[in-house]
Each structure stands twice: as C-alpha cells, then as structure tokens.
Design a protein around this motif. Structure first.
Motif, PDB file in Angstrom:
ATOM      1  N   ALA A 166       0.811  -1.221   0.000  1.00 53.15           N
ATOM      2  CA  ALA A 166       0.000   0.000   0.000  1.00 53.15           C
ATOM      3  C   ALA A 166       0.844   1.271   0.000  1.00 53.15           C
ATOM      4  O   ALA A 166       0.299   2.378   0.011  1.00 53.15           O
ATOM      5  CB  ALA A 166      -0.924   0.009   1.207  1.00 53.15           C
ATOM      6  N   LEU A 222      -5.503   1.833  -0.277  1.00 54.05           N
ATOM      7  CA  LEU A 222      -6.119   1.993   1.032  1.00 54.05           C
ATOM      8  C   LEU A 222      -7.338   2.907   1.006  1.00 54.05           C
ATOM      9  O   LEU A 222      -8.051   2.993   2.015  1.00 54.05           O
ATOM     10  CB  LEU A 222      -5.095   2.534   2.036  1.00 54.05           C
ATOM     11  CG  LEU A 222      -4.001   1.562   2.471  1.00 54.05           C
ATOM     12  CD1 LEU A 222      -3.079   2.214   3.481  1.00 54.05           C
ATOM     13  CD2 LEU A 222      -4.598   0.282   3.041  1.00 54.05           C
ATOM     14  N   THR A 223      -7.589   3.578  -0.104  1.00 55.87           N
ATOM     15  CA  THR A 223      -8.810   4.375  -0.203  1.00 55.87           C
ATOM     16  C   THR A 223     -10.012   3.499  -0.535  1.00 55.87           C
ATOM     17  O   THR A 223     -11.153   3.961  -0.451  1.00 55.87           O
ATOM     18  CB  THR A 223      -8.680   5.472  -1.280  1.00 55.87           C
ATOM     19  OG1 THR A 223      -8.526   4.869  -2.576  1.00 55.87           O
ATOM     20  CG2 THR A 223      -7.466   6.359  -1.000  1.00 55.87           C
ATOM     21  N   GLU A 225     -12.294   0.466   0.587  1.00 52.99           N
ATOM     22  CA  GLU A 225     -12.613  -0.155   1.874  1.00 52.99           C
ATOM     23  C   GLU A 225     -12.291  -1.643   1.907  1.00 52.99           C
ATOM     24  O   GLU A 225     -11.755  -2.155   2.899  1.00 52.99           O
ATOM     25  CB  GLU A 225     -14.091   0.071   2.200  1.00 52.99           C
ATOM     26  CG  GLU A 225     -14.504  -0.435   3.568  1.00 52.99           C
ATOM     27  CD  GLU A 225     -15.955  -0.118   3.904  1.00 52.99           C
ATOM     28  OE1 GLU A 225     -16.498  -0.754   4.819  1.00 52.99           O
ATOM     29  OE2 GLU A 225     -16.540   0.778   3.252  1.00 52.99           O
ATOM     30  N   ALA A 228      -8.515  -2.110   2.000  1.00 50.82           N
ATOM     31  CA  ALA A 228      -8.004  -1.712   3.309  1.00 50.82           C
ATOM     32  C   ALA A 228      -8.279  -2.795   4.352  1.00 50.82           C
ATOM     33  O   ALA A 228      -7.426  -3.094   5.200  1.00 50.82           O
ATOM     34  CB  ALA A 228      -8.630  -0.390   3.739  1.00 50.82           C
ATOM     35  N   LYS A 232      -5.611  -4.806   6.659  1.00 52.19           N
ATOM     36  CA  LYS A 232      -5.800  -4.754   8.104  1.00 52.19           C
ATOM     37  C   LYS A 232      -5.898  -6.160   8.697  1.00 52.19           C
ATOM     38  O   LYS A 232      -5.435  -6.408   9.818  1.00 52.19           O
ATOM     39  CB  LYS A 232      -7.068  -3.958   8.425  1.00 52.19           C
ATOM     40  CG  LYS A 232      -7.269  -3.633   9.892  1.00 52.19           C
ATOM     41  CD  LYS A 232      -8.466  -2.723  10.084  1.00 52.19           C
ATOM     42  CE  LYS A 232      -8.613  -2.275  11.529  1.00 52.19           C
ATOM     43  NZ  LYS A 232      -9.747  -1.331  11.709  1.00 52.19           N
ATOM     44  N   ASP A 247      -4.450   3.115  10.938  1.00 55.56           N
ATOM     45  CA  ASP A 247      -5.437   4.183  10.764  1.00 55.56           C
ATOM     46  C   ASP A 247      -4.767   5.488  10.346  1.00 55.56           C
ATOM     47  O   ASP A 247      -5.285   6.229   9.503  1.00 55.56           O
ATOM     48  CB  ASP A 247      -6.231   4.389  12.054  1.00 55.56           C
ATOM     49  CG  ASP A 247      -7.149   3.213  12.378  1.00 55.56           C
ATOM     50  OD1 ASP A 247      -7.441   2.429  11.450  1.00 55.56           O
ATOM     51  OD2 ASP A 247      -7.553   3.083  13.549  1.00 55.56           O
ATOM     52  N   VAL A 250      -3.868   5.202   6.659  1.00 54.80           N
ATOM     53  CA  VAL A 250      -5.042   5.386   5.796  1.00 54.80           C
ATOM     54  C   VAL A 250      -5.353   6.876   5.651  1.00 54.80           C
ATOM     55  O   VAL A 250      -5.648   7.363   4.548  1.00 54.80           O
ATOM     56  CB  VAL A 250      -6.259   4.628   6.365  1.00 54.80           C
ATOM     57  CG1 VAL A 250      -7.525   4.998   5.595  1.00 54.80           C
ATOM     58  CG2 VAL A 250      -6.020   3.120   6.286  1.00 54.80           C
ATOM     59  N   GLU A 251      -5.268   7.588   6.760  1.00 57.89           N
ATOM     60  CA  GLU A 251      -5.506   9.038   6.714  1.00 57.89           C
ATOM     61  C   GLU A 251      -4.489   9.721   5.807  1.00 57.89           C
ATOM     62  O   GLU A 251      -4.838  10.599   4.999  1.00 57.89           O
ATOM     63  CB  GLU A 251      -5.428   9.619   8.123  1.00 57.89           C
ATOM     64  CG  GLU A 251      -5.635  11.125   8.183  1.00 57.89           C
ATOM     65  CD  GLU A 251      -5.474  11.660   9.598  1.00 57.89           C
ATOM     66  OE1 GLU A 251      -4.620  12.557   9.787  1.00 57.89           O
ATOM     67  OE2 GLU A 251      -6.177  11.169  10.498  1.00 57.89           O
ATOM     68  N   ASN A 254      -5.130   9.084   2.023  1.00 60.81           N
ATOM     69  CA  ASN A 254      -6.250   9.850   1.490  1.00 60.81           C
ATOM     70  C   ASN A 254      -5.861  11.304   1.213  1.00 60.81           C
ATOM     71  O   ASN A 254      -6.522  11.974   0.404  1.00 60.81           O
ATOM     72  CB  ASN A 254      -7.435   9.793   2.457  1.00 60.81           C
ATOM     73  CG  ASN A 254      -8.248   8.528   2.297  1.00 60.81           C
ATOM     74  OD1 ASN A 254      -9.112   8.430   1.426  1.00 60.81           O
ATOM     75  ND2 ASN A 254      -7.970   7.523   3.120  1.00 60.81           N
TER      76      ASN A 254
END
Length: 363
Positions: A166, A222-223, A225, A228, A232, A247, A250-251, A254
């Motif tokens: 990722a 990772l955008t 779901e 992701a 995870k 987390d 992921v932020e 994005n």
C-alpha cells in the motif's frame, strides 16, 4: 500439543509435500508465540491440528493438496489473514474467544467450523501472498539513512521500494521517529515510530527524501474499503499499536497517495537504475519482508543489476541497498545495508521484531 510446547523445525524453504505443510504451520505457531501474538499462534495451532484430519471443507482440502512451497508461500499466514478478516467483519462470533485471548480448548473445532461456513470468502485468500505493509518497519530505513549519511553519503535520498504493497513506507517523510533518543521527522506528525531500543543509538543527523516511488505486483489501494480491510486483516490482533498506525496511514494515503507502479520488482529495478543519476542524491533501493516472496531467479537478476550499477556509482551519485528481512535460521529480522562506492560488503546494522516494536542496534 499446546502452543507453548511447539518448537521450530528445520525446513528447506523450497520444500513441498504433506510434511512441509505441517511443518510450515507448526513453525508459524512458534513464530507468532515468540513475537507476542499468542492468539494468532492459537489460530495457527488449530489449523495445524486440522491439516491431518478431514475437517475444513474445500479450503482445507486445497491446503492439504498445496502444490507449491508452503513455507516460502507463507501458506499459514494466507489463511490466518482470511480468518481474521471474517472476525473483523463480525461474520464469525464463534472465533471471538480465540481473538479475545480466552484460549478455548475447542479452538480447532471453532476454526474448522469457520472454514466450512465461509468457503467462498476464504478461498481467494489462498491465491496470493500476504500483504504485511507496516509503518513500524520504516524505522529501519530511517536508521539506515542516518547511518549512510554518517558514512559521508549525500543526505538527500531517492527511495525506490520493492514490494510496496500500500506504499506505507513510501510516506515516511511524514513520520516522526525516535530511534534510541535520536529524533528525526516532523514534530506535527500523527505517525510516531518509537521502537523499544537496545544498544547504541544510530548516528544523529537528518535526511531529506526528494523522491519516493515503489512497485508491487498487486498494489493495495487503502482508499478502497475492501482492500483496506484485507491489509488490516494481516495485522496480528494482539498488536494494538499497529492498528493505530494503520489508521494513521489510511488518513495519510487519502491526503497524499504514494507513487506505486504495478510491475515485477526486477523490471522496476531495471527501469530506475537506467535513469541518469542526480548529483548530490543517494539512490536507495529498499525492501522489507518481501524478498522471500520474489522468485529465486528474479532475486538473482535484481542482485546482479544492483551490483553492476554499484560499480558505476560515484561519490556524487552513490547507490545504497537497504533490506529488513527475516533470517530463516535465527527467526529474527535483520537490517542489512550495502552501498557504493566503498561499502560493497553487506553490513548488519540491527536485528528487530518483525513489526519494528523492538530493535537491537549492532553498530
């Protein structure tokens, strides 16, 4: 046999057949247990108990007939990831006592039931190797850059990552590191990488990442779901700090997605090394927990290309090769560095927990 009693068994990573399958699962039990993941160890122990029997439906039938190399293919982690995904989705409450650490005595029956109830969901998890992209491993690349800078290499780096998944490590310019008291990175970063450090600290200093690109045969977005969740699910549930880092990653994705090419590692290395070097920039090929998934012939090709390019490297445009990979004999991950000109021989800088929680610096 209880999880606590399982021992490592010597095995050729390229071995095939029924014995190799059982040994791969048993070794995974010991590996998880010894790296702070007792619940995941129990999942793998349950699977190891199911393999010789008849439970588990078509999923276990496929595992029993595995034609490849179960250790090199990370077969236990493929199916363990699928089972964890079922748990994360709330589809199999009977697995809760295992993942919550209650160590039920009927773990094998619970796992066999889950395998049989969720065949359609689980079968695709056997199709490819695990994706274990982990921000915690970026400590190694940061420490290596500090060490290379202290050796006199330019402190501006172009990072070229193999098996980026990722691209979490490609975003490390945004991470804050505390490496045995040596700090580097932005103070405002939400991603804090602070492994438990043993031994001397790496050389103090700084570095600047002027480029960060990577490759993967199956990049993870990772955008998305579903993708992701898949990544995870490969996080061992006991290691809660990894979920917080996930987390944060992921932020970050994005906001500023990493640059990842969908291609084989060998082709990527060939392309990036063919570029005209930029004076004053250290080119750094790097990878973590991916070398075992690259076919032997391709590994040899990559090694030859890097060594050939190293012969052409100059003090103004050096080349470094940094890896954080498992030593199959010691069952520990080792941070290894080679650089050109001047450092052709591989140097072990540190050994570490596979997810970067503990580091023993050796230089």
């Amino acid at each position: 046999m209880a999880v606590a009693d399982v021992k490592y068994n010597a095995i050729d990573p390229l071995a095939t057949g029924a014995d190799a399958i059982v040994t791969a699962f048993e070794n995974q039990v010991a590996y998880c247990r010894d790296n702070g993941a007792p619940n995941t160890a129990l999942i793998c122990q349950a699977l190891a108990e199911i393999v010789p029997g008849e439970r588990g439906g078509t999923v276990m039938l496929r595992i029993r007939k595995w034609a490849g190399q179960p250790l090199a293919d990370a077969l236990p982690l493929r199916i363990a990831g699928g089972l964890h995904a079922i748990y994360l989705k709330g589809l199999e409450p009977e697995l809760s006592p295992i993942y919550e650490g209650h160590a039920p005595t009927d773990a094998a029956e619970r796992v066999a039931d889950a395998l049989e109830r969720h065949e359609a969901f689980l079968m695709p998890w056997l199709d490819g190797p695990p994706q274990t992209n982990e921000a915690g491993r970026s400590w190694g690349f940061a420490a290596a850059m500090l060490w290379l800078g202290a050796k006199g290499l330019p402190r501006q780096f172009a990072l070229w990552e193999l098996g980026s998944s990722a691209g979490i490590n490609l975003m490390m310019r945004r991470y804050k590191f505390d490496l045995g008291g040596v700090e580097v990175g932005p103070e405002t970063s939400r991603m804090r990488i602070t492994p438990e450090w043993h031994g001397d600290a790496p050389p103090a200093g700084d570095f600047d990442i002027v480029e960060a690109t990577g490759c993967d045969v199956a990049p993870v977005d990772l955008t998305d779901e579903a993708q992701a969740l898949r990544l995870k699910a490969y996080i061992w549930p006991e290691l809660t700090e990894r979920f917080a880092r996930f987390d944060a990653a992921v932020e970050a994705v994005n906001r500023f997605p990493p640059e990842i090419e969908r291609c084989r590692a060998g082709d990527f290395v060939e392309r990036v090394l063919a570029r005209e070097p930029q004076p004053g920039v250290t080119r750094m090929i790097m990878h973590s927990v991916v070398w075992q998934y690259i076919p032997q012939e391709e590994r040899e090709r990559i090694t030859a290309m890097i060594e050939d390019a190293g012969k052409q490297a100059t003090a103004e445009a050096p080349l470094a090769w940094v890896s954080l990979e498992a030593n199959r004999d010691t069952h520990r991950h080792e941070l290894m560095v080679r650089y050109w000109p001047g450092g052709d021989e591989a140097v072990k800088l540190a050994t570490a927990h596979p997810h970067g929680s503990k580091v023993s610096w050796e230089r």
